[in-house]
Enzyme design. Sequence first.
Site, PDB file in Angstrom:
ATOM      1  N   PHE A 173       0.885  -1.332   0.254  1.00 24.52           N
ATOM      2  CA  PHE A 173      -0.255  -0.401   0.013  1.00 24.52           C
ATOM      3  C   PHE A 173       0.546   1.232  -0.233  1.00 24.52           C
ATOM      4  O   PHE A 173       1.880   1.125   0.862  1.00 24.52           O
ATOM      5  CB  PHE A 173      -1.288  -0.033   0.575  1.00 24.52           C
ATOM      6  N   ASP A 189       9.093   3.337   1.717  1.00 26.34           N
ATOM      7  CA  ASP A 189       8.261   3.837   2.689  1.00 26.34           C
ATOM      8  C   ASP A 189       8.151   3.855   3.980  1.00 26.34           C
ATOM      9  O   ASP A 189       7.504   3.021   4.201  1.00 26.34           O
ATOM     10  CB  ASP A 189       6.974   3.289   1.373  1.00 26.34           C
ATOM     11  N   LYS A 218       1.570  10.104   8.070  1.00 27.83           N
ATOM     12  CA  LYS A 218       1.002   9.545   9.931  1.00 27.83           C
ATOM     13  C   LYS A 218       1.747  10.537  10.859  1.00 27.83           C
ATOM     14  O   LYS A 218       1.949  11.053  11.851  1.00 27.83           O
ATOM     15  CB  LYS A 218       1.408   8.135   9.934  1.00 27.83           C
TER      16      LYS A 218
END
Lengths: 460, 460
Positions: free
Chosen positions: B181, B287, B318
């Site tokens: 993702f 990532d 995040k």
Amino acid sequence: MPGVLETSVTTEIPGPLSKASAKKLDAVFDARAVHFVVDYDKSNGNYIVDVDGNKFLDVYSQIASIPVGYNNPATIAAAQSPEMISALVNRPAIGNFPSSKWGEILENGLLKVAPTGLDKIFTAQSGSEANELAYKASFMLYRRKERGEGVEWSNEEIQSCLNNAKPGSPDLAVLSFANSFHGRGFGSLSTTRSKAVHKLDIPSFNWPQAPFPTRKYPLEKYEAENDAEEKRCLQAVEDLITSWHCPVAALIVEPIQSEGGDNHASPAFFQGLQDLTKKHGVVMIVDEVQTGFGATGKFWGHAHWNLTSPPDIVTFSKKAQTAGYFFGDRALIPDKAYRQFNTWIGDPARVIMSKAVIQEILAKDLVAQCARVGDVLYAEMEKLAQKYPDHVQNLRGKGQGTYIAFDTTDAAALVKNMKALGVLTGTCGVQTVRLRPMLIFEEQHVPTLIAAFEKVLGAL
Amino acid sequence: MPGVLETSVTTEIPGPLSKASAKKLDAVFDARAVHFVVDYDKSNGNYIVDVDGNKFLDVYSQIASIPVGYNNPATIAAAQSPEMISALVNRPAIGNFPSSKWGEILENGLLKVAPTGLDKIFTAQSGSEANELAYKASFMLYRRKERGEGVEWSNEEIQSCLNNAKPGSPDLAVLSFANSFHGRGFGSLSTTRSKAVHKLDIPSFNWPQAPFPTRKYPLEKYEAENDAEEKRCLQAVEDLITSWHCPVAALIVEPIQSEGGDNHASPAFFQGLQDLTKKHGVVMIVDEVQTGFGATGKFWGHAHWNLTSPPDIVTFSKKAQTAGYFFGDRALIPDKAYRQFNTWIGDPARVIMSKAVIQEILAKDLVAQCARVGDVLYAEMEKLAQKYPDHVQNLRGKGQGTYIAFDTTDAAALVKNMKALGVLTGTCGVQTVRLRPMLIFEEQHVPTLIAAFEKVLGAL
């Protein structure tokens, strides 16, 4: 200390302190595009102050994105409010765990200024993201209609999409216009057509580009030609929709092409566009990232068009200080949860700022003020155009608030010379100077701007 | 009132007030994914309180994005600081008009925790945007190398890119892994491979998908099989790079595939990947949107790999409360200004929050705490796995801080039952329960979590 309405430039621009600061920054953060380094504590209202102490009248407004002035007291109050502090320190995944205050923040903020007929919202963090979310909503709607309401996804669709293959990853397109700017993500950049510097070397989708009307000025003189030009462009749009190698699910258009050169079209053109989208089942997205929030003398640029029904989606950012899209038709909400979704779905801190900006605009009737001041400014610019016809050409933005621009022989040099006189303006397209004052720009600020233009143009 | 460490659930979840609030919200804002509506003023530390007065131990943390607890005093102080207020009310176009404080904010914030070897930064607003910016940097670098250093763009390139055609808009690819993702923009979504709900109906680029190792557990038992599996995947990566229909300019990989099911691989696998990227001139993007900022017991997930040299780009978001990418090689800065650019280039308000979070993490040594508490938690989870082998399978995350997950027969039901007992956990992949506590999760919070698991698992 210069007076409230005075500008003051005592160094070359950028000054020595700006240069030293930018150079230091450049070691860790690309600073090649820095105009100068700013002392935001000293900046106020329409005036920006750099670290060398130079004070400029800001008619560019952070690329058209400062709405109600530096250090505006109403926005300071919002920044200090308990709801802001909570939004900053308790950043939610809004889709899963919204704050009890989220509904109220939307209701008394962004939804207060929702375009007529559009009463729902999806929040985002940039104009680019807002546009891509609008494209995704359009694509999902297109396929849902094609699949049939209530028809479940097939296993083949589910499996193929994970491999970026058909039928799960379909060939569908968004139509955009030559010279448009809609952002820099891979989807939004595929619809941006303004400059190679934005697009070169980046893979893009094979989506159609229609011609945008090239108007001749003055408008009174070229009515027939301009009308024919708009009809030609509308025909090209229809031809592209009906002949493209894949279905065109959406069309995106700016009320005034901004980054691409401040290109205008008539209400009839936009009504014609809407007619085409209705005829061919294409979602009409109006990109109000730069035109929205009052700068055209109406809250939304598309309000000048008197459309027979609202556009399907209106995207916003910049002066909103946040981003997202408005829509009316619930069918634009995907059939399942989590399809239009991400961790943050915007930033409530910035949506709270937006609410403060909106309340300030409404309380002080700043959109009407912008329309009024825009008329004054346009009249002054018209005098310059008459006096300096070689250097102020194709003046545009009459009746469009302060959204005023003109073509000139060397736009970059003109803007640079204006800066040296303490006035910030911007370029766009290849030969255009654009004015993007804040909504608090008043009649009293016009003389400073015009005097600087006089001085620069007179010396050419 | 429940005690500090106690949870309290007195209604069904969502409770009646949450339901009413979400229903009202849904009229203007898609609220179908709402778990419950939150009273953030009453939430504190590891505990989240809903509008019905239910109090939960939050081991999901707003989809892994709350770093140091609700209403953390250090972050409140940052939210109230004069520099925050200025950043909120004077939102700059950072690339053109940075604040005199911008360099300091980066230096004492994000750059303090830059991965070893990466000392430059580009700021963004979401993990999705950060990844796409990394792709763009990779594509521009690839074409610059191909064109030859200092070679100017050709007129054909400049013209064709505006029409989304070659050679200006080249066919170049980013390789990603099955079950990964990386976001939901059109470029990042083309590299996301986790779930159809994210991708279906959205056009995508024809980019390669490599298999990610499927490990067997317990690791001690399947060493040879897992080793062979990783070698198979590395070979597949090399085959794709050398045989794809267009050049692979970059490869992106998560240290632990999070949304896709908490899938781990060994340091040797990642070293092997880096070797391949170096061999074939591919930019290696790590990532760390979910793994970064301490949750694996090291500040960056890739620090577990002991790579022989740093990755080329590391993206984050995040827990950082903002987003962007770190890099080392100046060649990743495009040859001209304004190529990697947008109006805002991130949000200084969120970067200031990030600085406060980083200072709190460093001052309280929260990464070491996370490693220590993670070991305690893992040991307890291991006991559950032994006691309930049918319902706690493939336990993973040993030595990875609190980044712990397991497979189970009905993950959604398990998470729902945990919620009814006052503990928020999350699902990922198709059968996985993931733990994503904040960095302030301590030994004293472990018993509440384990007791809830015991109760739920015991009842199955």
